[in-house]
Scaffold this motif. Structure first.
Motif, short mmCIF file in Angstrom:
data_model
loop_
_atom_site.label_atom_id
_atom_site.label_comp_id
_atom_site.label_asym_id
_atom_site.label_seq_id
_atom_site.Cartn_x
_atom_site.Cartn_y
_atom_site.Cartn_z
N VAL A 42 0.79 -1.33 -0.03
CA VAL A 42 0.08 0.01 -0.02
C VAL A 42 0.97 1.15 -0.06
CG1 VAL A 42 -1.80 1.38 1.28
CG2 VAL A 42 -2.03 -1.11 1.03
N ALA A 43 2.01 1.25 0.75
CA ALA A 43 2.89 2.27 0.86
C ALA A 43 3.44 2.58 -0.66
CB ALA A 43 3.98 2.14 1.88
N LEU A 44 3.82 1.35 -1.30
CA LEU A 44 4.49 1.63 -2.67
C LEU A 44 3.32 2.03 -3.68
CD1 LEU A 44 6.51 -1.73 -2.58
CD2 LEU A 44 7.48 0.55 -3.17
N ARG A 45 2.14 1.83 -3.40
CA ARG A 45 0.94 2.28 -4.42
C ARG A 45 0.87 3.66 -4.13
NH1 ARG A 45 -2.86 0.36 -7.33
NH2 ARG A 45 -5.10 1.27 -7.30
N ALA A 46 1.08 4.22 -2.79
CA ALA A 46 0.90 5.55 -2.53
C ALA A 46 1.83 6.43 -3.56
CB ALA A 46 1.08 5.94 -0.91
N LEU A 47 3.21 5.68 -3.43
CA LEU A 47 4.44 6.39 -4.08
C LEU A 47 3.87 6.45 -5.57
CD1 LEU A 47 7.31 7.22 -3.55
CD2 LEU A 47 8.07 4.82 -4.05
N MET A 48 3.36 5.34 -6.03
CA MET A 48 3.08 5.16 -7.64
C MET A 48 2.20 6.36 -7.74
SD MET A 48 0.69 2.37 -9.44
CE MET A 48 -0.82 2.95 -8.66
N PHE A 49 1.20 6.68 -6.98
CA PHE A 49 0.17 7.69 -6.97
C PHE A 49 0.71 9.10 -7.12
CE2 PHE A 49 -3.15 4.56 -5.77
CZ PHE A 49 -3.80 4.79 -7.32
N GLU A 50 1.93 9.23 -6.15
CA GLU A 50 2.46 10.42 -6.24
C GLU A 50 3.26 10.67 -7.48
OE1 GLU A 50 6.46 11.73 -3.87
OE2 GLU A 50 5.00 11.03 -2.80
N ALA A 51 3.83 9.72 -8.04
CA ALA A 51 4.74 9.82 -9.48
C ALA A 51 3.49 10.05 -10.62
CB ALA A 51 5.34 8.43 -9.77
N MET A 52 2.14 9.69 -10.33
CA MET A 52 1.41 10.17 -11.29
C MET A 52 0.74 11.39 -11.19
SD MET A 52 -0.33 6.16 -11.35
CE MET A 52 -2.10 6.64 -12.01
N GLY A 53 0.96 11.95 -10.25
CA GLY A 53 0.49 13.53 -9.98
C GLY A 53 -0.59 13.36 -9.14
N THR A 54 -0.85 12.52 -8.38
CA THR A 54 -2.23 12.81 -7.53
C THR A 54 -1.70 13.67 -6.63
OG1 THR A 54 -2.83 10.39 -8.22
CG2 THR A 54 -3.53 11.16 -6.23
N LEU A 55 -2.91 14.36 -5.98
CA LEU A 55 -2.64 15.25 -4.96
C LEU A 55 -2.45 14.81 -3.80
CD1 LEU A 55 -5.74 17.68 -5.90
CD2 LEU A 55 -3.30 17.93 -6.27
N ALA A 56 -1.32 15.21 -3.01
CA ALA A 56 -1.09 14.78 -1.68
C ALA A 56 -2.10 14.55 -0.93
CB ALA A 56 0.02 15.56 -0.93
N GLU A 57 -3.11 15.33 -0.51
CA GLU A 57 -4.10 15.16 0.36
C GLU A 57 -4.96 13.87 0.11
OE1 GLU A 57 -5.20 18.70 -2.12
OE2 GLU A 57 -3.64 18.36 -0.87
N GLN A 58 -4.98 13.78 -1.13
CA GLN A 58 -5.70 12.24 -1.65
C GLN A 58 -4.92 11.36 -1.26
OE1 GLN A 58 -6.33 13.39 -5.93
NE2 GLN A 58 -8.50 13.53 -5.42
N ILE A 59 -3.46 11.22 -1.53
CA ILE A 59 -2.71 10.05 -1.02
C ILE A 59 -2.75 9.94 0.33
CG2 ILE A 59 -0.45 9.27 -1.07
CD1 ILE A 59 -0.09 10.77 -3.99
N SER A 60 -2.84 10.99 1.18
CA SER A 60 -2.71 10.60 2.59
C SER A 60 -3.96 10.19 3.27
CB SER A 60 -2.21 11.93 3.29
OG SER A 60 -2.97 13.02 3.17
N ASP A 61 -4.98 10.05 2.28
CA ASP A 61 -6.48 9.71 2.98
C ASP A 61 -6.42 8.17 3.20
OD1 ASP A 61 -9.03 9.36 3.41
OD2 ASP A 61 -9.65 9.14 1.05
N MET A 62 -6.62 7.97 4.41
CA MET A 62 -6.51 6.57 5.02
C MET A 62 -7.70 5.64 4.59
SD MET A 62 -3.96 6.52 6.59
CE MET A 62 -4.03 4.82 7.34
N ALA A 63 -8.72 6.26 4.09
CA ALA A 63 -9.83 5.57 3.47
C ALA A 63 -9.47 4.43 2.35
CB ALA A 63 -11.09 6.30 3.12
N TRP A 64 -9.11 4.87 1.31
CA TRP A 64 -8.32 4.32 0.31
C TRP A 64 -7.14 3.49 0.59
CZ3 TRP A 64 -3.85 3.50 -1.97
CH2 TRP A 64 -2.67 4.23 -1.80
N GLN A 65 -6.60 3.75 1.56
CA GLN A 65 -5.43 2.86 1.69
C GLN A 65 -6.01 1.71 2.70
OE1 GLN A 65 -1.91 4.85 3.92
NE2 GLN A 65 -2.40 6.72 2.67
N GLN A 66 -6.93 1.85 3.42
CA GLN A 66 -7.67 0.59 4.24
C GLN A 66 -8.28 -0.22 3.26
OE1 GLN A 66 -9.87 2.97 6.82
NE2 GLN A 66 -8.15 3.09 8.37
N ASP A 67 -9.07 0.52 2.26
CA ASP A 67 -9.74 -0.44 1.19
C ASP A 67 -8.74 -1.07 0.38
OD1 ASP A 67 -12.15 0.79 1.95
OD2 ASP A 67 -12.17 2.23 0.40
N ALA A 68 -7.54 -0.60 0.19
CA ALA A 68 -6.42 -1.22 -0.60
C ALA A 68 -6.01 -2.43 -0.06
CB ALA A 68 -5.41 -0.39 -0.94
#
Length: 188
Positions: A42-68
């Motif tokens: 999940v941490a690597l997935r967040a890193l991938m989204f960062e590389a894709m230009g996803t907003l930091a506040e969206q990446i730091s949202d715990m809901a998607w991380q728990q779902d992932a």
């Protein structure tokens, strides 16, 4: 209807999901993911989204991380999903996920398709061959353990060269997206 092109038969069944292989650097292995790897994936997935230009506040949202994390827990042993990690000296540093999709037949393709996602490597371990290694093992799984004929992925500019090296080519028709806004159910 033109005859299907001749395909090589799949190799005798062997469960490659359980066979770690040597990694690209000393002390590293490429292996199937296990439940203990979920938080790192999940941490690597967040890193991938960062590389894709996803907003930091969206990446730091715990809901998607728990779902992932829940999704990974449910799919780690699904025969139509394969999660591969690179481990260096006991620490997961890279990953890639492959999924078999049930696609409607099309000209030149008779059935299942493959999707590669979540290809990511921690910055400190980049340019050492980990991404190439996890992708190679994942593509080997598609080839040897599935009936997939076509594999797709979305590439960042930084990842394009790696995918080119494996024979991926840009699609004539780029992916487009439409987000459907759904009302959030009110709690009682």
């Amino acid at each position: 209807m033109a005859p299907r092109s001749r395909r090589l038969p799949r190799r005798a069944a062997r469960d490659r999901r359980r066979e770690p292989v040597p990694g690209p650097v000393e002390g590293s292995v490429i292996r199937p993911a296990v439940a203990g790897d979920i938080a790192t994936i999940v941490a690597l997935r967040a890193l991938m989204f960062e590389a894709m230009g996803t907003l930091a506040e969206q990446i730091s949202d715990m809901a998607w991380q728990q779902d992932a994390a829940r999704w990974l827990q449910q799919h780690l042993h699904d025969e139509r999903t394969h999660v591969v990690v690179a481990e260096a000296n006991g620490t997961v540093v890279s990953c890639a996920i492959g999924q078999v999709l049930d696609l409607m037949p099309a000209p030149g393709r008779q059935g299942e398709g493959g999707l590669v996602t979540n290809v990511a490597t921690f910055p400190r371990h980049r340019r050492l061959g980990f991404t190439h290694a996890v992708l190679g093992v994942l593509l080997e799984w598609f080839e040897e353990e599935t009936d997939v004929e076509l594999i797709t992925l979305n590439a960042t500019e930084a990842g394009r060269d790696i995918y080119d090296g494996f024979g991926f080519v840009a699609s004539t028709f780029p992916e487009m997206r439409l987000r459907l806004e759904r009302a959030v159910p009110e709690e009682d």
